[in-house]
Design a protein around this motif. Structure first.
Motif, PDB file in Angstrom:
ATOM      1  N   VAL A 108       7.008  -5.130   2.114  1.00 25.75           N
ATOM      2  CA  VAL A 108       5.567  -5.382   2.030  1.00 25.75           C
ATOM      3  C   VAL A 108       5.333  -6.842   1.651  1.00 25.75           C
ATOM      4  N   ARG A 109       4.552  -7.523   2.488  1.00 22.52           N
ATOM      5  CA  ARG A 109       4.171  -8.905   2.198  1.00 22.52           C
ATOM      6  C   ARG A 109       2.656  -9.012   2.335  1.00 22.52           C
ATOM      7  N   ASP A 110       2.021  -9.425   1.263  1.00 20.92           N
ATOM      8  CA  ASP A 110       0.566  -9.526   1.230  1.00 20.92           C
ATOM      9  C   ASP A 110      -0.087  -8.208   1.628  1.00 20.92           C
ATOM     10  N   GLY A 111       0.518  -7.107   1.190  1.00 23.31           N
ATOM     11  CA  GLY A 111      -0.052  -5.789   1.433  1.00 23.31           C
ATOM     12  C   GLY A 111       0.213  -5.237   2.821  1.00 23.31           C
ATOM     13  N   VAL A 112       1.009  -5.943   3.627  1.00 24.01           N
ATOM     14  CA  VAL A 112       1.279  -5.510   5.001  1.00 24.01           C
ATOM     15  C   VAL A 112       2.773  -5.274   5.164  1.00 24.01           C
TER      16      VAL A 112
END
Length: 138
Positions: free
Chosen positions: A69-73
């Protein structure tokens, strides 16, 4: 109590077993036959002792996907990973009397033969499996 015995390998190890040695002579399936026979015997002894629960070998690291998960994605990355030298190659789940007994079982893996002792420095980790099963309703 159940324990997870984890063995590790690298993409290089998988390439060796597939006959794709990059830094030495190619090895054949016959070269690895004693190793496979050892693993079958090791697992059979666990079945016969009643301590065996499960075992699986994993495919080569090149077939790995990491979901992060990066920046919620969620971001999916295909393996292998240059920064990773060793990855989980396979495991056994054993159900035995103690952590010491699980460690004894894992220590037997050090007798596993490999052609030219290419895996002589391999190792296994042993970890207890937490049991969080809910209480049965009465």
């Amino acid at each position: 109590m159940k324990y997870l015995i984890m063995m590790y390998s690298s993409q290089r190890d998988h390439d060796l077993m597939a006959g794709r040695a990059a830094d030495g002579p190619a090895l054949t399936p016959e070269d690895f036959a004693p190793m496979h026979e050892f693993m079958e015997s090791f697992t059979k002894e666990l079945v016969d002792s009643g301590e065996f629960v499960d075992t699986q070998g994993l495919d080569a690291p090149v077939h790995t996907r990491r979901v992060q998960v990066r920046d919620g994605v969620p971001v999916v990355t295909d393996g292998p990973y240059a920064e990773t030298q060793e990855v989980l190659a396979g495991y056994w789940v054993v159900d035995c009397a103690s952590f010491d007994r699980a460690t004894q079982i894992a220590a037997r893996l050090s007798a596993c033969p490999s052609p030219g002792d290419v895996f002589a420095d391999s190792y296994a980790d042993v970890r207890p499996i937490l049991d969080h099963a809910p209480e049965p309703e009465l």
